[in-house]
Write a protein that holds these residues in place. Structure first.
Motif, PDB file in Angstrom:
ATOM      1  N   GLN A 164       0.873  -1.284  -0.023  1.00 23.72           N
ATOM      2  CA  GLN A 164       0.100   0.017  -0.021  1.00 23.72           C
ATOM      3  C   GLN A 164       0.813   1.271  -0.124  1.00 23.72           C
ATOM      4  O   GLN A 164       0.331   2.365  -0.601  1.00 23.72           O
ATOM      5  N   ASP A 218       0.699   6.607  -6.845  1.00 25.06           N
ATOM      6  CA  ASP A 218      -0.313   7.545  -7.066  1.00 25.06           C
ATOM      7  C   ASP A 218       0.205   9.261  -6.748  1.00 25.06           C
ATOM      8  O   ASP A 218      -0.286   9.823  -7.650  1.00 25.06           O
ATOM      9  N   SER A 240       2.236  10.055  -9.740  1.00 19.70           N
ATOM     10  CA  SER A 240       1.032  10.089 -11.009  1.00 19.70           C
ATOM     11  C   SER A 240       0.577  11.569 -11.180  1.00 19.70           C
ATOM     12  O   SER A 240       0.279  12.022 -12.226  1.00 19.70           O
ATOM     13  N   GLN A 241       0.363  12.353 -10.041  1.00 17.61           N
ATOM     14  CA  GLN A 241      -0.025  13.697  -9.828  1.00 17.61           C
ATOM     15  C   GLN A 241       1.013  14.743 -10.261  1.00 17.61           C
ATOM     16  O   GLN A 241       0.800  15.971 -10.431  1.00 17.61           O
ATOM     17  N   ILE A 291      -2.574   0.913  -8.405  1.00 12.93           N
ATOM     18  CA  ILE A 291      -2.658   2.173  -8.507  1.00 12.93           C
ATOM     19  C   ILE A 291      -3.757   2.858  -9.206  1.00 12.93           C
ATOM     20  O   ILE A 291      -4.399   1.985  -9.886  1.00 12.93           O
ATOM     21  N   ASN A 292      -3.918   4.274  -8.969  1.00 13.04           N
ATOM     22  CA  ASN A 292      -4.844   4.736  -9.753  1.00 13.04           C
ATOM     23  C   ASN A 292      -4.389   5.581 -10.866  1.00 13.04           C
ATOM     24  O   ASN A 292      -3.335   6.597 -10.809  1.00 13.04           O
ATOM     25  N   ARG A 293      -4.428   5.030 -11.973  1.00 14.64           N
ATOM     26  CA  ARG A 293      -3.681   5.285 -13.214  1.00 14.64           C
ATOM     27  C   ARG A 293      -4.069   6.595 -13.737  1.00 14.64           C
ATOM     28  O   ARG A 293      -5.555   6.823 -13.974  1.00 14.64           O
ATOM     29  N   ALA A 294      -3.359   7.603 -13.970  1.00 16.74           N
ATOM     30  CA  ALA A 294      -3.610   9.011 -14.547  1.00 16.74           C
ATOM     31  C   ALA A 294      -3.546   8.780 -15.916  1.00 16.74           C
ATOM     32  O   ALA A 294      -2.612   8.357 -16.579  1.00 16.74           O
ATOM     33  N   HIS A 295      -4.248   9.604 -16.563  1.00 18.92           N
ATOM     34  CA  HIS A 295      -4.277   9.963 -18.105  1.00 18.92           C
ATOM     35  C   HIS A 295      -3.123  10.294 -18.655  1.00 18.92           C
ATOM     36  O   HIS A 295      -2.637  11.416 -17.859  1.00 18.92           O
TER      37      HIS A 295
END
Length: 286
Positions: free
Chosen positions: A26, A33, A36-37, A67-71
């Motif tokens: 985690q 994450d 990614s931002q 993971i939260n995949r970023a565009h």
């Protein structure tokens, strides 16, 4: 108008792989994450290697699934063999990487085969990836010096880089694995490699072991490179290269590039949050 330089973030894989204590899945996900931002186009997220080799990467599938995949962000994974490639594909890695060396001894220590044998191993991975529409990045380690062999001839680096490029790698990352590089040595190496691989298909991957990484980046900029690898917080190093700890810090690299009037597109506030997260690992990495 400021010229763009791409920073390829390798902290979650190349950085964390050398941490002695296993980092919770985690925490890895939270780190990726945040990254990614931050404005990266490419993040090396994990590697699909046997857990007995690199226990830190045993949760590769869980990390890529979590993971939260970023565009617009490409999430890459290191894949040393076809089994690793298939696992990476199943976990929806956007890009895979293969890892060669310019040193015969390092190749044996790192991936247990000769340089020639490593190329043979890579052929089915690249063929399969290209057929699947998955980009492949090639790494060359020990491009200046080797912990076992000492200085490495620039032409040896050029030969392995050329082979990886001919196989179909879209980019070759040139790794100063033990941080032995100086601007003079880096320039000599790049001049040899550029005879075989276009400069816009090359990336500098410089460890800061001896404090020369930023000077080596500046020398590389003068040689036409516009792609560089770095790790958040200066994490990591290769577990098979004694004393090699310390990729160049992403924040230090980005600040230097901005001072030199290059545009990185990175958000320093978000990078600071990512560095703060690293401090929870129990060691100050910056």
């Amino acid at each position: 108008m400021m010229e763009n330089v791409r920073i390829y973030e390798v902290g979650p894989r190349d950085g964390l792989q050398n941490e002695k204590a296993i980092v919770p899945t985690q925490t890895k996900i939270a780190l990726i994450d945040l990254l990614s931002q931050a404005g990266f186009s490419h993040i090396e997220a994990t590697s699909f290697v046997p857990a007995k080799w690199v226990p830190q990467m045993a949760d590769a599938t869980e990390v890529l699934n979590g993971i939260n995949r970023a565009h617009g962000v490409t999430y890459a994974a290191l894949t040393p063999n076809i089994i690793g490639y298939e696992k990476a594909l199943a976990a929806k890695a956007d890009e895979v990487a293969i890892f060669g060396a310019a040193s015969e001894t390092f190749s044996q220590k790192n991936i247990n085969c000769t340089i020639a044998e490593s190329i043979e191993r890579f052929i089915p991975i690249v063929e399969r990836a290209l057929a699947d529409g998955v980009p492949v990045r090639g790494y060359v380690s020990c491009v200046v010096g080797c912990p076992y062999e000492g200085d490495i001839a620039p032409e040896a680096v050029a030969q392995i880089a050329a082979k990886l490029f001919e196989l179909g790698c879209y980019e070759i990352s040139l790794g100063d694995t033990i941080g032995a590089g100086t601007p003079e040595k880096i320039i000599a190496m790049l001049n040899a490699v550029k005879q075989h691989v276009p400069v816009d298909k090359l990336a500098g991957h410089y460890h800061d072991t001896n404090g020369n990484a930023l000077d080596n980046v500046k020398a590389s900029l003068n040689e036409g490179l516009r792609n560089f690898d770095s790790a958040i917080g200066g994490l990591g190093g290769c577990p098979y290269a004694p004393g090699a700890k310390g990729n160049v810090s992403t924040v230090k690299l980005a600040h230097m590039l901005e001072r030199e009037h290059y545009h990185t597109g990175l958000n320093f506030d978000v990078l600071a949050k990512a560095e703060a997260l690293l401090s929870t690992l129990g060691e100050n990495h910056d």
